[in-house]
Motif scaffolding. Structure first.
Motif, short mmCIF file in Angstrom:
data_model
loop_
_atom_site.label_atom_id
_atom_site.label_comp_id
_atom_site.label_asym_id
_atom_site.label_seq_id
_atom_site.Cartn_x
_atom_site.Cartn_y
_atom_site.Cartn_z
N UNK A 12 6.32 -53.73 49.49
CA UNK A 12 7.07 -52.84 48.60
C UNK A 12 6.95 -53.30 47.15
N UNK A 13 7.05 -54.61 46.93
CA UNK A 13 6.90 -55.14 45.57
C UNK A 13 5.51 -54.84 45.02
N UNK A 14 4.50 -55.00 45.85
CA UNK A 14 3.13 -54.73 45.43
C UNK A 14 2.96 -53.25 45.08
N UNK A 15 3.48 -52.38 45.92
CA UNK A 15 3.37 -50.94 45.67
C UNK A 15 4.11 -50.53 44.40
N UNK A 16 5.13 -51.30 44.04
CA UNK A 16 5.89 -51.02 42.82
C UNK A 16 5.20 -51.60 41.58
#
Length: 88
Positions: A12-16
């Motif tokens: 999720x952090x990467x996608x953000x």
């Protein structure tokens, strides 16, 4: 919490767009899990797309060693060289 929770949170952090936050979480995940070939391919793709080819290719090698015929791993690896983010 489970190791998979760490992986999902890192994803999720990467996608953000927060690679600096995601990377240490992915690294922590792999310290406790060394048999996730698809995970190695996915994260290796993210390393490559964030400019770290050396670590990416080490992860790709590990992925192929674990699951040499896994379609998702192959797609993550090939896609990374075409600048396509890993997808589930």
């Amino acid at each position: 919490h489970e190791d998979s929770d760490v992986f999902r949170t890192a994803r999720v952090s990467s996608e953000a767009g927060e690679w600096d936050k995601a990377r240490p979480m992915f690294d922590r995940y792999f310290k406790g899990t060394d048999d996730d070939g698809t995970g190695y391919a996915e994260v290796g793709a993210l390393y490559l797309m964030n400019g770290d080819r050396a670590n990416a290719e080490q992860m790709f090698d590990r992925s192929v060693a674990i699951e040499p015929e896994d379609l998702w791993s192959t797609l993550h690896i090939a896609g990374a060289y075409l600048n396509v983010r890993p997808q589930e």
